[in-house]
Design an enzyme around this catalytic site. Structure first.
Site, PDB file in Angstrom:
ATOM      1  N   CYS A   2       0.865  -1.162   0.000  1.00 50.60           N
ATOM      2  CA  CYS A   2       0.000   0.000   0.000  1.00 50.60           C
ATOM      3  C   CYS A   2       0.906   1.217   0.000  1.00 50.60           C
ATOM      4  O   CYS A   2       2.114   1.098   0.127  1.00 50.60           O
ATOM      5  CB  CYS A   2      -0.852   0.002   1.266  1.00 50.60           C
ATOM      6  SG  CYS A   2      -1.728  -1.558   1.482  1.00 50.60           S
ATOM      7  N   ARG A  27       0.732   1.773  -5.948  1.00 56.29           N
ATOM      8  CA  ARG A  27       0.932   0.702  -4.965  1.00 56.29           C
ATOM      9  C   ARG A  27      -0.356  -0.047  -4.636  1.00 56.29           C
ATOM     10  O   ARG A  27      -0.330  -1.047  -3.930  1.00 56.29           O
ATOM     11  CB  ARG A  27       1.490   1.291  -3.671  1.00 56.29           C
ATOM     12  CG  ARG A  27       2.913   1.741  -3.824  1.00 56.29           C
ATOM     13  CD  ARG A  27       3.352   2.540  -2.627  1.00 56.29           C
ATOM     14  NE  ARG A  27       4.788   2.671  -2.653  1.00 56.29           N
ATOM     15  CZ  ARG A  27       5.633   1.902  -1.985  1.00 56.29           C
ATOM     16  NH1 ARG A  27       5.190   0.968  -1.183  1.00 56.29           N
ATOM     17  NH2 ARG A  27       6.927   2.070  -2.085  1.00 56.29           N
ATOM     18  N   TRP A  74      -3.809  -1.887  -1.232  1.00 53.69           N
ATOM     19  CA  TRP A  74      -3.887  -3.107  -2.019  1.00 53.69           C
ATOM     20  C   TRP A  74      -4.196  -4.195  -1.004  1.00 53.69           C
ATOM     21  O   TRP A  74      -3.368  -4.487  -0.134  1.00 53.69           O
ATOM     22  CB  TRP A  74      -2.568  -3.389  -2.739  1.00 53.69           C
ATOM     23  CG  TRP A  74      -2.642  -4.579  -3.640  1.00 53.69           C
ATOM     24  CD1 TRP A  74      -3.191  -4.632  -4.886  1.00 53.69           C
ATOM     25  CD2 TRP A  74      -2.137  -5.888  -3.367  1.00 53.69           C
ATOM     26  NE1 TRP A  74      -3.072  -5.896  -5.400  1.00 53.69           N
ATOM     27  CE2 TRP A  74      -2.436  -6.680  -4.505  1.00 53.69           C
ATOM     28  CE3 TRP A  74      -1.469  -6.475  -2.302  1.00 53.69           C
ATOM     29  CZ2 TRP A  74      -2.084  -8.028  -4.582  1.00 53.69           C
ATOM     30  CZ3 TRP A  74      -1.125  -7.808  -2.373  1.00 53.69           C
ATOM     31  CH2 TRP A  74      -1.426  -8.573  -3.510  1.00 53.69           C
ATOM     32  N   ASN A  98       1.680  -0.221   5.564  1.00 56.16           N
ATOM     33  CA  ASN A  98       2.030  -0.933   4.331  1.00 56.16           C
ATOM     34  C   ASN A  98       2.811  -2.160   4.744  1.00 56.16           C
ATOM     35  O   ASN A  98       3.813  -2.042   5.445  1.00 56.16           O
ATOM     36  CB  ASN A  98       2.890  -0.031   3.432  1.00 56.16           C
ATOM     37  CG  ASN A  98       3.534  -0.818   2.303  1.00 56.16           C
ATOM     38  OD1 ASN A  98       2.958  -1.767   1.794  1.00 56.16           O
ATOM     39  ND2 ASN A  98       4.741  -0.435   1.928  1.00 56.16           N
ATOM     40  N   GLY A  99       2.352  -3.343   4.331  1.00 60.09           N
ATOM     41  CA  GLY A  99       3.065  -4.570   4.687  1.00 60.09           C
ATOM     42  C   GLY A  99       2.095  -5.612   5.195  1.00 60.09           C
ATOM     43  O   GLY A  99       0.891  -5.523   4.969  1.00 60.09           O
ATOM     44  N   GLU A 480       6.222 -13.177 -21.771  1.00 59.53           N
ATOM     45  CA  GLU A 480       5.918 -11.780 -21.449  1.00 59.53           C
ATOM     46  C   GLU A 480       4.665 -11.317 -22.209  1.00 59.53           C
ATOM     47  O   GLU A 480       3.806 -10.628 -21.641  1.00 59.53           O
ATOM     48  CB  GLU A 480       7.133 -10.900 -21.789  1.00 59.53           C
ATOM     49  CG  GLU A 480       6.903  -9.399 -21.756  1.00 59.53           C
ATOM     50  CD  GLU A 480       6.464  -8.849 -20.407  1.00 59.53           C
ATOM     51  OE1 GLU A 480       6.421  -9.593 -19.419  1.00 59.53           O
ATOM     52  OE2 GLU A 480       6.121  -7.645 -20.361  1.00 59.53           O
ATOM     53  N   LYS A 484       1.287  -9.954 -20.414  1.00 62.45           N
ATOM     54  CA  LYS A 484       0.656  -8.650 -20.715  1.00 62.45           C
ATOM     55  C   LYS A 484      -0.833  -8.845 -20.990  1.00 62.45           C
ATOM     56  O   LYS A 484      -1.662  -8.113 -20.490  1.00 62.45           O
ATOM     57  CB  LYS A 484       1.303  -7.984 -21.942  1.00 62.45           C
ATOM     58  CG  LYS A 484       2.662  -7.384 -21.764  1.00 62.45           C
ATOM     59  CD  LYS A 484       2.718  -6.102 -20.988  1.00 62.45           C
ATOM     60  CE  LYS A 484       2.881  -6.316 -19.526  1.00 62.45           C
ATOM     61  NZ  LYS A 484       4.134  -6.667 -18.975  1.00 62.45           N
ATOM     62  N   GLU A 487      -2.788  -9.774 -17.798  1.00 64.12           N
ATOM     63  CA  GLU A 487      -2.875  -8.680 -16.824  1.00 64.12           C
ATOM     64  C   GLU A 487      -3.962  -7.664 -17.140  1.00 64.12           C
ATOM     65  O   GLU A 487      -4.667  -7.225 -16.249  1.00 64.12           O
ATOM     66  CB  GLU A 487      -1.556  -7.888 -16.830  1.00 64.12           C
ATOM     67  CG  GLU A 487      -0.470  -8.455 -15.997  1.00 64.12           C
ATOM     68  CD  GLU A 487       0.675  -7.456 -15.894  1.00 64.12           C
ATOM     69  OE1 GLU A 487       1.286  -7.142 -16.932  1.00 64.12           O
ATOM     70  OE2 GLU A 487       0.961  -7.011 -14.782  1.00 64.12           O
ATOM     71  N   HIS A 503       4.778 -31.413 -26.655  1.00 67.12           N
ATOM     72  CA  HIS A 503       4.875 -32.172 -25.403  1.00 67.12           C
ATOM     73  C   HIS A 503       3.675 -31.920 -24.495  1.00 67.12           C
ATOM     74  O   HIS A 503       3.750 -32.194 -23.298  1.00 67.12           O
ATOM     75  CB  HIS A 503       6.183 -31.845 -24.690  1.00 67.12           C
ATOM     76  CG  HIS A 503       7.388 -32.210 -25.501  1.00 67.12           C
ATOM     77  ND1 HIS A 503       7.773 -33.515 -25.703  1.00 67.12           N
ATOM     78  CD2 HIS A 503       8.255 -31.443 -26.213  1.00 67.12           C
ATOM     79  CE1 HIS A 503       8.843 -33.540 -26.489  1.00 67.12           C
ATOM     80  NE2 HIS A 503       9.155 -32.288 -26.812  1.00 67.12           N
ATOM     81  N   LYS A 603       1.181  -1.702  -8.958  1.00 69.26           N
ATOM     82  CA  LYS A 603       2.419  -1.490  -9.715  1.00 69.26           C
ATOM     83  C   LYS A 603       3.631  -2.015  -8.961  1.00 69.26           C
ATOM     84  O   LYS A 603       4.548  -2.568  -9.543  1.00 69.26           O
ATOM     85  CB  LYS A 603       2.569   0.005 -10.000  1.00 69.26           C
ATOM     86  CG  LYS A 603       3.798   0.381 -10.797  1.00 69.26           C
ATOM     87  CD  LYS A 603       3.615   0.023 -12.239  1.00 69.26           C
ATOM     88  CE  LYS A 603       4.857   0.280 -13.074  1.00 69.26           C
ATOM     89  NZ  LYS A 603       4.907  -0.611 -14.236  1.00 69.26           N
TER      90      LYS A 603
END
Ligand code: M6R
Length: 608
Positions: A2, A27, A74, A98-99, A480, A484, A487, A503, A603
């Site tokens: 956060c 955050r 968050w 935050n944490g 990647e 993207k 997300e 496979h 982020k």
């Protein structure tokens, strides 16, 4: 993960807290809240969802206090809701956090047994109640905080505001960053320099275990043992003004379009273009010739950048590279060579798992080189040396320009290491530098195909599952590209090594499944062609990202082609990132998703 901010000011602080929270929204954006003292009494305003909801609340019910704390959340413990939004408060204090307090269940049981009645599902409320319990014993906020902190396990940055105390704020940190900002008769606390930039450039970072008692003119810092300590004051260069979207609809679009410029800027920092040489970062505390292994760790997109870098370091510098996602690396007790180098990669420089991996490598005695975008970040400060990416602030939650700048730096480091170790000669170095120099132009060319990409993305947007395939450095790029898309569009996507298709994943292929193939003209192009034939034979819809003749040469009829300029294969992955990013971007736009702030994400991931 956060964002927190605290202000001891001269004017009403609520608008300033909101301004700072806007800079911290990267955050988390599940809820936001502020607390101030209104005529000495704690008063809160909180709102579920984005910061604009809190702004609305504050318009309806303004606050006038000149001291206050703020938070953007968050959610970790307890669903996003106004009730679970910070600040959490008792009759004595309010706190933002935050944490994660890992032992919050046992603390909560203990406090409930003592008669406390909890109002929220959060871990943070135990902090508010624990300190309040101590306050009832001592009536001294500083003593109460000092007595409470040793009970907390986990990671935290905290800011406390106390009922009836108009000139007092207390901050504490362990495992999560917290900075003090010094103003003229004003004092600040914030998660990072960016949060404090509108108010002051003079800041001090608290070190792990530190806590600080602030009034408007002084900051008394103590370490975890209670001893008074001094922490250096530094001048930050974090800009006071928020970066804007320019002419773009979203930050992500702007950041994708900035890539030719920022990759060019990053390359100019590392390349002596006139002489065709790589300039390595100065003062590296190790000799490339003596390094027998590189151990990389990173998370998410930065991890994929590292995977691409592994190909380059092994090819040009002949150094074996092992690479892990940092959340695994930090716990797997990897035996590390005493001649090894640890390399961590991070945009924010605050990712908790990457930081823990860095500390593990340091404890094992390895020098740590950080490829990092935020020069004032914890990872930058704790590493033995920094190789900066010059991407500038990245606001979109989905990383784009930071990724391609990370690739540019890793390519330069690999070439420079190869030259230092004698595994490539001056002529090869010149040849590779000449290829790198072309990359920004190739990225600009790739951006020209945006309209075609938008068209193909509309088709992708109809799919429920998408496969991305690539070989060599384009295999990590396939992952990647899939990340993207997941997300920001919430479409399920997976990236695979093209050779791995048969496979297992080939079982997924049918007429409904788009298969995006990243196929630059490299030494294994023919192998990728065979994999495309396998997909085509099963009715799969191929979206080909390759040069103009590739489909014809491969003998396939793709459902869509994103035409790339012709280029040498060595660093094609950097330019090929552009269509992969745009594909995800336009799929998300087509579906009307919140591109810059996708659901459930933040982020900067400063919790495990
Ligand atoms: O700030 P970092 O580079 O350390 O962040 C690592 C990941 O959290 C980050 O790359 C994440 O995967 C992005 N949202 C990807 O777009």
């Amino acid at each position: 993960m956060c964002g927190i901010v605290g202000i001891l000011g001269k004017e009403p602080v609520a608008p300033l807290l909101v301004d700072s929270l806007r800079r911290l929204e990267y955050r988390g954006y599940d809820s936001a809240g502020v607390a101030t003292l209104e005529e000495g009494r704690l008063t809160r305003r909180r709102a579920e969802g984005k910061l604009r909801n809190l702004e609305g609340r504050l318009k309806e019910e303004p606050l006038s206090g000149t001291i206050g704390i703020g938070h953007t959340r968050w959610a970790t413990h307890g669903r996003p809701s106004e009730r679970n939004a910070h600040p959490h408060a008792t009759d004595r204090l309010a706190v933002v956090h935050n944490g994660i307090i890992e032992n919050f269940r046992e603390l909560r049981q203990e406090l409930e047994a003592g008669g406390d009645v909890f109002e929220t599902e959060t871990d943070t409320e135990v902090v508010a109640r624990l300190v309040t319990r101590e306050m009832r014993k001592t009536n001294d906020p500083a003593k109460a905080v000092a007595a409470s902190l040793p009970h907390l396990r986990g990671a935290f940055a905290l800011a406390f505001l106390f009922d009836g105390h108009e000139d007092l704020m207390i901050g504490a940190r362990k495992g999560a960053p917290l900075a003090i900002g010094f103003g003229e008769g004003e004092m600040y606390l914030g998660s990072d320099a960016l949060a404090l930039a509108p108010f002051t450039r003079t800041i001090s970072y608290l070190e792990d275990g530190d806590w600080v008692v602030l009034d408007r003119t002084t900051a008394v810092i103590r370490d975890a043992f209670g001893a008074k300590v001094k922490r250096p004051r530094i001048q930050t260069s974090a800009g006071a003004f928020l970066v804007d979207k320019g002419n773009h609809r979203h930050f992500m679009a702007k950041e994708i379009h900035e890539q030719p410029e920022v990759v060019g800027r990053t390359l100019s920092h590392y390349l002596d273009m006139a002489n065709g040489r790589v300039r390595m970062p100065e003062g590296l505390p190790f000799d490339w010739k003596a390094i027998d292994r590189i151990t990389m760790s990173a998370c998410g997109t930065a991890y994929y950048a590292g995977l691409v870098g592994k190909y380059w370091f092994e090819r040009y510098a002949r150094i074996p590279v092992e690479i892990d996602v940092a959340s695994e690396f930090r716990y797997r007790e990897a035996p590390l060579s005493d001649k090894g180098l640890a390399l961590v990669i991070s945009q924010s420089g605050e990712t908790a798992d990457t930081l823990a991996g860095l500390r593990y490598a340091k404890d094992c005695g390895l020098p740590v080189l950080a490829v990092v975008n935020v020069p004032t970040s914890t990872i930058a400060r704790e590493s033995s040396a920094v190789a900066p990416t010059l991407a500038g602030p990245e606001i979109g939650v989905a990383s784009t320009k930071a990724f391609t700048c990370q690739l540019a730096v890793l390519a330069c480091l690999a070439i420079g290491a190869g030259r230092a170790r004698g595994t490539i000669d001056a002529a090869k170095e010149r040849e590779l530098v000449a290829e790198l120099v072309k990359v920004p132009g190739l990225m600009a060319d790739a951006l020209q195909t945006e309209t075609a990409i938008e068209h193909v993305a509309r088709d992708i947007a109809k799919a429920t599952d998408v496969l991305f395939l690539g070989r060599g450095t384009n295999y990590p790029l396939a992952m990647e590209g899939a990340l993207k898309l997941k997300e920001i569009s919430y479409i399920h996507a997976e990236g695979y090594a093209a050779g791995e298709l048969k496979h297992g994943p080939i079982a997924l292929i049918d007429e409904e499944m788009p298969v995006v193939v990243l196929a630059p003209r490299d030494a294994i192009f023919e192998k990728t062609v065979s994999n495309m034939q396998e997909v085509a034979a099963r009715g799969g819809r191929i979206i080909l990202i390759a040069d103009a003749h590739a489909a014809h040469d491969a003998g396939i009829e793709p459902a869509g082609t994103l035409v790339m300029p012709e280029m040498a294969p060595d660093f094609a992955a950097i330019a090929y990132a552009v269509p992969a990013q745009l594909l995800a971007y336009y799929a998300a736009v087509t579906l009307g998703k919140d591109v810059d702030q996708p659901r459930n994400l933040a982020k900067s991931v400063t919790v495990e």
